[in-house]
Design a protein around this motif. Sequence first.
Motif, PDB file in Angstrom:
ATOM      1  N   SER A 161       0.867  -1.179   0.000  1.00  0.00           N
ATOM      2  CA  SER A 161       0.000   0.000   0.000  1.00  0.00           C
ATOM      3  C   SER A 161       0.900   1.224   0.000  1.00  0.00           C
ATOM      4  O   SER A 161       1.998   1.183   0.554  1.00  0.00           O
ATOM      5  N   CYS A 162       0.410   2.318  -0.591  1.00  0.00           N
ATOM      6  CA  CYS A 162       1.159   3.570  -0.578  1.00  0.00           C
ATOM      7  C   CYS A 162       0.220   4.725  -0.252  1.00  0.00           C
ATOM      8  O   CYS A 162      -0.890   4.807  -0.793  1.00  0.00           O
ATOM      9  N   TYR A 163       0.687   5.578   0.648  1.00  0.00           N
ATOM     10  CA  TYR A 163      -0.016   6.796   1.039  1.00  0.00           C
ATOM     11  C   TYR A 163       0.805   7.963   0.511  1.00  0.00           C
ATOM     12  O   TYR A 163       1.964   8.122   0.897  1.00  0.00           O
ATOM     13  N   VAL A 164       0.214   8.742  -0.383  1.00  0.00           N
ATOM     14  CA  VAL A 164       0.921   9.857  -1.006  1.00  0.00           C
ATOM     15  C   VAL A 164       0.481  11.159  -0.345  1.00  0.00           C
ATOM     16  O   VAL A 164      -0.719  11.456  -0.257  1.00  0.00           O
TER      17      VAL A 164
ATOM     18  N   CYS B 148      -2.501   0.870  -4.271  1.00  0.00           N
ATOM     19  CA  CYS B 148      -1.962  -0.410  -3.819  1.00  0.00           C
ATOM     20  C   CYS B 148      -1.495  -1.168  -5.050  1.00  0.00           C
ATOM     21  O   CYS B 148      -1.839  -0.821  -6.169  1.00  0.00           O
TER      22      CYS B 148
ATOM     23  N   SER C 232      10.493  -0.749  -3.932  1.00  0.00           N
ATOM     24  CA  SER C 232      10.444   0.676  -4.283  1.00  0.00           C
ATOM     25  C   SER C 232      10.185   0.863  -5.776  1.00  0.00           C
ATOM     26  O   SER C 232       9.501   1.809  -6.179  1.00  0.00           O
TER      27      SER C 232
ATOM     28  N   VAL D 117       6.458   0.319  -6.279  1.00  0.00           N
ATOM     29  CA  VAL D 117       5.703   1.493  -5.826  1.00  0.00           C
ATOM     30  C   VAL D 117       5.760   2.588  -6.900  1.00  0.00           C
ATOM     31  O   VAL D 117       4.729   3.165  -7.261  1.00  0.00           O
TER      32      VAL D 117
ATOM     33  N   GLY E  66       2.501   3.868  -8.985  1.00  0.00           N
ATOM     34  CA  GLY E  66       2.151   5.284  -8.854  1.00  0.00           C
ATOM     35  C   GLY E  66       2.046   5.965 -10.211  1.00  0.00           C
ATOM     36  O   GLY E  66       1.128   6.737 -10.475  1.00  0.00           O
TER      37      GLY E  66
ATOM     38  N   ILE F  63      10.064   8.191  -1.123  1.00  0.00           N
ATOM     39  CA  ILE F  63       9.361   6.948  -0.789  1.00  0.00           C
ATOM     40  C   ILE F  63      10.044   6.305   0.413  1.00  0.00           C
ATOM     41  O   ILE F  63      11.254   6.133   0.423  1.00  0.00           O
TER      42      ILE F  63
ATOM     43  N   MET G 129       9.344   3.119   3.560  1.00  0.00           N
ATOM     44  CA  MET G 129       8.513   2.061   4.094  1.00  0.00           C
ATOM     45  C   MET G 129       8.173   2.412   5.539  1.00  0.00           C
ATOM     46  O   MET G 129       9.060   2.629   6.351  1.00  0.00           O
TER      47      MET G 129
ATOM     48  N   HIS H 125       3.843   1.973   2.495  1.00  0.00           N
ATOM     49  CA  HIS H 125       4.791   3.033   2.155  1.00  0.00           C
ATOM     50  C   HIS H 125       4.127   4.397   2.231  1.00  0.00           C
ATOM     51  O   HIS H 125       2.913   4.518   2.070  1.00  0.00           O
TER      52      HIS H 125
ATOM     53  N   ALA I 134       4.874   8.333   0.524  1.00  0.00           N
ATOM     54  CA  ALA I 134       5.661   9.030  -0.495  1.00  0.00           C
ATOM     55  C   ALA I 134       5.152  10.450  -0.638  1.00  0.00           C
ATOM     56  O   ALA I 134       4.092  10.807  -0.097  1.00  0.00           O
TER      57      ALA I 134
END
Length: 173
Positions: A34-37, A65, A75, A78, A82, A93, A95, A119, A121
Amino acid sequence: MDDVTLLAEDGTAIGTLPKSEVHTHDTPLHLAFSCYVLDREGRLLLTRRALSKKTWPGVWTNSFCGHPRPDEAMSDAVRRHGAGELGLQLSEIRMALPDYRYRAVDASGIVENEICPVHVAVFDGEPAANPDEVSEWTWVAVGPLVEAVTHAPFAFSPWMVEQLPLLRRLGEV
């Protein structure tokens, strides 16, 4: 079509399956992320999953995600997702939750069963959403989002409902 890495209970890779075959009513444990920007103002990019998605269609969730390809650096995965889902060129980025794991069943009975490092970013600009992945997006202040998730968890993805408080406690969002 991309392959997904299947995992043993201890997190070691034990094989692969095409992504199209992984998510079923009996989904095997597999690797995801998962990534939170965030933008420079500290706002979070919140997205609504496309209605065509196999799991949790139309649900609001974290920025994006995905699944790393076998032997792909996390990375790199991700960055790839993205760019592909939201047209983002990400920076910074990191973790935040390396050991996050969850299992959830959506309304159709499809199971998510993932070891899913989380993650965070940074991106400055406006996304260009791929409509096959994202139906809507918005930048939100994190405090009011936490409040909304607390009072209406059913409106959000189950992984975000679990991840957001953990990220808050760590000071990541």
